[in-house]
Every structure is written in C-alpha cells, then in structure tokens.
Design a protein around this motif. Structure first.
Motif, short mmCIF file in Angstrom:
data_model
loop_
_atom_site.label_atom_id
_atom_site.label_comp_id
_atom_site.label_asym_id
_atom_site.label_seq_id
_atom_site.Cartn_x
_atom_site.Cartn_y
_atom_site.Cartn_z
N GLY A 116 -36.85 -6.02 39.79
CA GLY A 116 -35.90 -7.36 40.00
C GLY A 116 -35.51 -8.01 38.51
N ASP A 117 -34.73 -9.15 38.51
CA ASP A 117 -34.82 -9.67 37.20
C ASP A 117 -35.63 -10.80 37.26
N PHE A 118 -36.19 -11.01 35.89
CA PHE A 118 -37.30 -12.09 35.88
C PHE A 118 -36.92 -12.86 34.21
N GLN A 119 -37.15 -14.14 34.29
CA GLN A 119 -36.61 -15.03 33.10
C GLN A 119 -38.12 -15.21 32.69
N VAL A 120 -37.97 -15.15 31.22
CA VAL A 120 -39.02 -15.50 30.47
C VAL A 120 -39.25 -17.05 30.18
N ASP A 121 -40.39 -17.60 30.74
CA ASP A 121 -40.58 -19.11 30.78
C ASP A 121 -40.61 -19.73 29.33
N ALA A 122 -40.74 -20.95 29.05
CA ALA A 122 -40.61 -21.53 27.93
C ALA A 122 -42.14 -21.22 27.26
N VAL A 123 -43.02 -20.84 27.89
CA VAL A 123 -44.21 -20.49 27.07
C VAL A 123 -44.34 -18.91 26.79
N GLY A 124 -43.34 -18.37 27.24
CA GLY A 124 -43.12 -16.93 26.99
C GLY A 124 -43.75 -15.73 27.98
N LYS A 125 -43.62 -16.28 29.15
CA LYS A 125 -44.61 -15.29 30.10
C LYS A 125 -43.55 -15.04 31.37
N ILE A 126 -43.58 -13.92 31.92
CA ILE A 126 -43.11 -13.81 33.18
C ILE A 126 -44.04 -13.68 34.28
N SER A 127 -43.69 -13.92 35.57
CA SER A 127 -44.60 -13.57 36.73
C SER A 127 -44.08 -12.67 37.59
N MET A 128 -45.00 -11.61 38.03
CA MET A 128 -44.60 -10.50 38.86
C MET A 128 -45.48 -10.33 40.13
N PRO A 129 -45.06 -9.81 40.99
CA PRO A 129 -45.94 -9.74 42.22
C PRO A 129 -46.98 -8.64 41.57
#
Length: 233
Positions: free
Chosen positions: A73-86
């Motif tokens: 799927g599509d994931f956005q990098v957050d403000a601290v530079g991370k993504i969260s995946m299952p």
C-alpha cells in the motif's frame, strides 16, 4: 555543531543587526520593508542522473510485498522520518534510497514472518516543497507547502506567534539569482490591509523577531564571523 544548528545560527545572526538597529516592538534594521516585487526564488537544481533520490520527511511511498496485498500500500513518511507497516512496525525511511528501504523491510519480514519475501519501494510523490518557520513562533520547524501559500498562512501553520514576538518585524529569506536575499514584513500592517500579504515559496526561510532571543543574538554574534552572513540582503 550540526548542520541544522549552523543554519539556525546563521539565521539568528542575520537578525542581530535588526535587533540592534530597532527597538523591540517596532520596525527597524537594514532589511527593507514595502518590497513591491520580492521576486520568485531560483528554480530547484535537478539532481544528476546518477544521484539516487533519498527519501525525505512527508514523502509518499508505495510499498509492494509481492503476493501479500495486506502488507502492500501507500505510506507517508512522518515528520520524524518513519513509516509504520503491518508486522514491520515503525521503520526509519528518511535518508534512504527506495532500494535501501526495500532491503530493510525484506530483512525484517524474512527474519520473523516470511521465507524470502519480495519487496519493492517506490517514491509516489516527493514533498520537496518545504518552508522553514523559525524565531518567535509557537512551533518552529520545517513544514510542507500546502498549495499556494501566503506569509500569514505560513505563520498560522507554525501555530502563530509567541507572546514575546515582534509582529512588526518578520523576515523572509529567499535564494534569488544565486544570492540569498531578504525582505521584511509587518504582520499587523498585513492584517489591517495596509501591506500586501507576501506569497511564500518552497525553500523560503521565515523568521519572526522577538525579545526572548536577545541573549541568543548576543552569543551568536560573538561566535559567527560577519563574513559568514549572507550578502546581499
């Protein structure tokens, strides 16, 4: 000193003459007001073809785990530079190439859950248009551009000015014709309709003056050589 600290030091140092030349609570300093046409910034320089793009904060990524649609799927990098995946959980993406991030996701899935997973990462959209809002604002930081923006909107994005802010002296630093230039704006005059609200562009640095920064100005001006300041304004 980190590059971010050096950038902040140079920004603050640029405001020293303004603080010394004008009393707190009013206009002053060498940066000009009433600039009719501040000018658009230089176009971004494209990276060389052999330079791989490195993921930045707020970029949109597409992660594909072959034959496992629930993990794709599509994931956005957050403000601290991370993504969260299952299954994977939080994983740092910023500063990595798409291939490097794919290899790290592949390893995390392979270590615990899957046998030789096939992972691909693509940058769907790069949030390259960002502005820096610093000085006497509630939440200083680097923010993504949200379409066409004005100075008032940019200050609002940083949750407004602090109690010690001097709204009469707000400076936009911008790269024009290869040189760092600056123009000063008065937020109160803009709100009263006496001064036009300035358009803000990607890579602009916006600094709000304020009395709480006096000691910082003094410390910086003693350590930063004057030749390190941007010229011309």
């Amino acid at each position: 000193m980190t590059s971010l600290h050096r950038l902040r030091a140079m920004i603050i140092a640029l405001l020293v003459p303004m603080t010394l030349a004008g009393c707190v609570g009013g206009r002053g300093g060498p940066v000009p007001y009433e600039v009719k046409d501040f000018g658009r910034p230089d176009a971004p320089v494209a990276a060389a073809p052999d330079v791989e793009y490195r993921i930045g904060s707020l970029d949109q990524l597409t992660v594909t785990v072959y034959r496992v649609p629930d993990l794709s799927g599509d994931f956005q990098v957050d403000a601290v530079g991370k993504i969260s995946m299952p299954l994977v959980g939080d994983i740092t993406a910023v500063g990595k190439t798409a291939d490097e991030l794919a290899a790290e996701i592949k390893k995390k899935l392979g270590d615990k859950y899957m046998n030789d997973p096939q992972v691909q990462v693509a940058v769907k959209s790069a949030s390259s248009a960002k502005i820096t809002v610093d000085g006497s604002v509630t939440s200083p930081g680097v923010y993504p551009m949200q379409g066409k923006m004005s100075l008032i909107q940019a200050i609002a994005m940083a949750k407004g000015t602090t109690d010690d802010a001097n709204p009469h002296r707000v400076v936009i630093f911008r790269q024009i014709n290869g040189q760092r230039q600056a123009a000063a704006f008065d937020l109160k005059s803009i709100r009263r309709g006496e001064m036009a609200d300035a358009e803000v562009f990607g890579d602009d640095i916006i600094v709000v003056d304020g009395s709480a920064s006096k000691s910082t100005f003094k410390n910086i001006v003693q350590t930063v050589p004057l030749l390190a300041l941007f010229r011309p304004f």
